[in-house]
Design an enzyme around this catalytic site. Structure first.
Site, PDB file in Angstrom:
ATOM      1  N   CYS A   1       8.154   5.274  -4.237  1.00 57.44           N
ATOM      2  CA  CYS A   1       8.868   6.146  -5.172  1.00 57.44           C
ATOM      3  C   CYS A   1       7.842   7.037  -5.850  1.00 57.44           C
ATOM      4  O   CYS A   1       6.663   7.039  -5.457  1.00 57.44           O
ATOM      5  CB  CYS A   1       9.711   5.352  -6.175  1.00 57.44           C
ATOM      6  SG  CYS A   1       8.818   4.513  -7.498  1.00 57.44           S
TER       7      CYS A   1
ATOM      8  N   HIS B   1      -6.677 -11.361  -1.792  1.00 56.53           N
ATOM      9  CA  HIS B   1      -6.713 -12.262  -2.937  1.00 56.53           C
ATOM     10  C   HIS B   1      -5.348 -12.706  -3.428  1.00 56.53           C
ATOM     11  O   HIS B   1      -5.238 -13.786  -4.018  1.00 56.53           O
ATOM     12  CB  HIS B   1      -7.454 -11.607  -4.100  1.00 56.53           C
ATOM     13  CG  HIS B   1      -8.889 -11.341  -3.803  1.00 56.53           C
ATOM     14  ND1 HIS B   1      -9.730 -10.780  -4.729  1.00 56.53           N
ATOM     15  CD2 HIS B   1      -9.645 -11.555  -2.690  1.00 56.53           C
ATOM     16  CE1 HIS B   1     -10.940 -10.652  -4.207  1.00 56.53           C
ATOM     17  NE2 HIS B   1     -10.908 -11.110  -2.964  1.00 56.53           N
TER      18      HIS B   1
END
Length: 146
Positions: A68, A101
């Protein structure tokens, strides 16, 4: 993550990038499910991001790309789902780190803040980076709400 099935969606601000990414990813052998929008007419991003997230939760797709204007709205919607770990990235390194991570399974792209080439490089980094596991797994396990 050797991703093959990708869900993609967003809003009118992300329509052009979404369309171009679908063409590129399909040509590279990915199976891409387009949840819309299907034009650049003004629309409500939750109508398209909820189905993206649900398809990942239901294991119909392995990961998602949501786009968006700022990436904030789409990211908020996706992260309503306990099984979704969506991250905003405006640099490829951020996409790599969130995969390594955080084991992110959705990447949120801010179309109004970067050019298409940068968006493409972010998506490619996200799709080709593996989760490191190890010490990160314990942290990822703690993300889910009780």
């Amino acid at each position: 993550m050797m991703v093959k099935k990708i869900a993609i969606g967003g809003d009118h601000a992300g329509f052009e990038y979404k369309s171009r990414l679908i063409d590129i990813l399909t040509a590279e052998g990915y199976e891409v499910k387009d949840f819309g929008p299907f034009s650049d007419a003004s629309c409500d991003y939750p109508d398209f991001v909820h189905p993206v997230a649900q398809s990942i939760v239901n294991k119909e797709n392995e990961c998602g790309i949501i786009i968006c204007g700022s990436a904030n709205g789409v990211n908020m919607v996706a992260n309503k789902y306990q099984e979704i770990r969506s991250a905003i990235a405006w640099e490829p390194e951020l996409a790599e780190l969130t995969r390594q991570h955080n084991n992110a399974n959705v990447i949120a792209i801010p179309a109004r803040f970067l050019d298409f080439e940068k968006a493409e490089s972010i998506v490619k980094a996200f799709l080709t980076t593996e989760f490191e596991g190890g010490r990160h797994q314990n942290r990822v396990d703690k993300i889910a709400a009780c």
